[in-house]
Design an enzyme around this catalytic site. Structure first.
Site, PDB file in Angstrom:
ATOM      1  N   LYS A  57       0.863  -1.245   0.052  1.00 57.01           N
ATOM      2  CA  LYS A  57       0.099   0.001  -0.186  1.00 57.01           C
ATOM      3  C   LYS A  57       0.671   1.394   0.023  1.00 57.01           C
ATOM      4  CE  LYS A  57      -4.545   1.147   1.987  1.00 57.01           C
ATOM      5  NZ  LYS A  57      -5.329   0.639   0.777  1.00 57.01           N
TER       6      LYS A  57
HETATM    7  C1  LIG Z   1      -6.430  -0.119   0.716  1.00 62.25           C
HETATM    8  C2  LIG Z   1      -6.619  -0.775  -0.655  1.00 62.25           C
HETATM    9  C3  LIG Z   1      -7.687  -1.774  -1.026  1.00 62.25           C
HETATM   10  C4  LIG Z   1      -8.676  -2.152  -0.014  1.00 62.25           C
HETATM   11  O1  LIG Z   1      -8.348  -2.497   1.168  1.00 62.25           O
HETATM   12  P1  LIG Z   1      -8.891  -2.822   2.562  1.00 62.25           P
HETATM   13  O2  LIG Z   1      -7.824  -3.074   3.602  1.00 62.25           O
HETATM   14  O3  LIG Z   1     -10.031  -3.435   2.244  1.00 62.25           O
HETATM   15  O4  LIG Z   1      -9.217  -1.311   2.935  1.00 62.25           O
HETATM   16  C5  LIG Z   1      -7.897  -2.258  -2.148  1.00 62.25           C
HETATM   17  N1  LIG Z   1      -6.935  -2.181  -3.285  1.00 62.25           N
HETATM   18  C6  LIG Z   1      -5.985  -1.106  -2.961  1.00 62.25           C
HETATM   19  C7  LIG Z   1      -5.278  -0.959  -4.228  1.00 62.25           C
HETATM   20  C8  LIG Z   1      -5.915  -0.461  -1.873  1.00 62.25           C
HETATM   21  O5  LIG Z   1      -4.972   0.388  -1.634  1.00 62.25           O
END
Ligand SMILES: *Cc1c(COP(=O)(O)O)cnc(C)c1O
Length: 368
Positions: free
Chosen positions: A207
């Site tokens: 992330k």
């Molecule tokens: C944060 C994110 C998600 C969703 O993750 P959660 O933990 O469910 O909030 C999905 N795809 C991407 C690219 C993300 O950055």
């Protein structure tokens, strides 16, 4: 006022804001906070220095940062973040949803970006203390929550290309209403032809802000084509459905089974995705974590074999997908609105998050 707490190995020095937002002004902001525009009075910060490790943990007034123009993040984008929410439970207390999972993913993202790993108890401790201090910022609007944004970036003053020797970890909190401006019951998505989000060996499972920077042009293209969101296909074959810019994807079939693309390294391992898989399987539903081709999606939607599709992530929780568009034309899913199974799974998750249903998996983490 300064006090110290010792809930974590590193204790946080708390400097309360000398001029917090007045309560009347706060009430006005909280009546319609939107998403990510209103922020609470305080922020948490922990520094990291090579040789010294994590140090100088503090909670203080939220304020602009002083950054040297040669700060590494401004040049080479060594930055990662998280997103999670605090909800108000039926008994009036606040609780976070699976913060340990965010802490763990933050460590995985850090490893991929050659950054130091923040201990999970410091991650959760920083957030808990900050949210507890700013709990009066919980929005009054229906469906409101506190969106928590932990992030870390390289701030060594050096233009050489190498992992930074200095980092800042911060947490800010934003009271939020709904995520999608339209509040639409179902979103439309644009299949990106020219852009991909992540390649094998790349940073798709981390992330990091860089993934978002490269997705914005595709999102803008989706908007130009009248769609709410973009969906990316895989980089190698341009055939397999991966995910949206910031949400994972699920397909629901007429036989009541579900499917979602597997965590192959190019997809972000969503905590909402994981929670929904667990909930669906625990009620006996079949969930396949298998690749799904865009042509198959079109064919299954047309034949009626596919009855529902939805996107999921912390910000919007579960969002039905009603229409999929590309230069080859578009297709509708089901009746184009929220499907039955989608709505039921969403309700089940939201009920656990708000303490209205039992929490057999220990996901709800009370604050204070
Ligand atoms: C944060 C994110 C998600 C969703 O993750 P959660 O933990 O469910 O909030 C999905 N795809 C991407 C690219 C993300 O950055």
């Amino acid at each position: 006022m300064t006090d110290r707490t010792a809930t974590t190995p590193l204790s946080f020095t708390v400097h309360r804001h000398s001029q917090p937002v007045a309560s009347a002004e706060r009430a006005k902001l909280l009546a319609d906070p939107g998403f990510g525009r209103v922020f609470t009075d305080h922020m948490a910060m922990i520094r990291y220095s090579e040789g010294k490790g994590w140090h100088s943990a503090e909670i203080s007034a939220r304020k602009p940062l002083l950054l040297d123009p040669a700060s590494a993040v401004l040049h080479y984008a060594q930055e990662i973040f998280e997103g999670l929410k605090a909800y108000r439970l039926a008994d009036g207390s606040l609780a976070m949803f699976r913060p340990d999972a965010n802490a763990h993913r933050f460590q995985q993202s850090a490893r991929r970006l050659a950054m130091p790993e923040l201990p999970a108890d410091l991650f959760v401790g920083a957030i808990s203390e900050l949210v507890n201090l700013d709990r009066d910022w919980f929005p009054s609007v229906e469906g409101g929550s506190l969106y928590i944004r932990p992030f870390m970036f390289a701030n060594e003053v050096f233009l050489g290309v190498k992992p930074s020797a200095e980092y800042l970890f911060l947490v800010i909190v934003s009271p939020v209403g709904g995520y999608f401006k339209s509040g639409a019951p179902a979103v439309s998505i644009w299949v990106s032809q020219d852009y991909t989000r992540a390649a094998p060996g790349g940073t798709g499972a981390a992330k990091c802000g860089g993934n978002y920077a490269s997705s914005l042009v595709a999102q803008a293209e989706a908007s130009r084509h009248g769609c709410d969101q973009v969906v990316f296909l895989d980089a190698a074959e341009h055939r397999w459905v991966e995910e949206l810019g910031g949400m994972n994807v699920f397909l629901v079939f007429e036989d009541g089974t579900l499917q979602t693309p597997p965590l192959s390294g190019t997809i972000l391992p969503g905590i909402t995705r994981d929670s929904l898989i667990t909930l669906a399987r625990s009620e006996g539903l079949t969930v396949r974590e298998q690749p799904y081709a865009i042509d198959q999606w079109r064919a299954d939607a047309r034949s009626g074999h596919l009855t529902e599709a939805f996107a999921c992530g912390t910000a919007a929780v579960v969002t039905p997908i009603g229409r999929v568009a590309s230069p080859d034309g578009e297709f509708k899913i089901g009746a184009g609105g929220p499907g039955q199974l989608t709505s039921r799974l969403k309700q089940k998750l939201v009920d656990i998050q708000h303490g209205r249903a039992p929490d057999p998996h220990g996901w709800v983490h009370k604050i204070g």
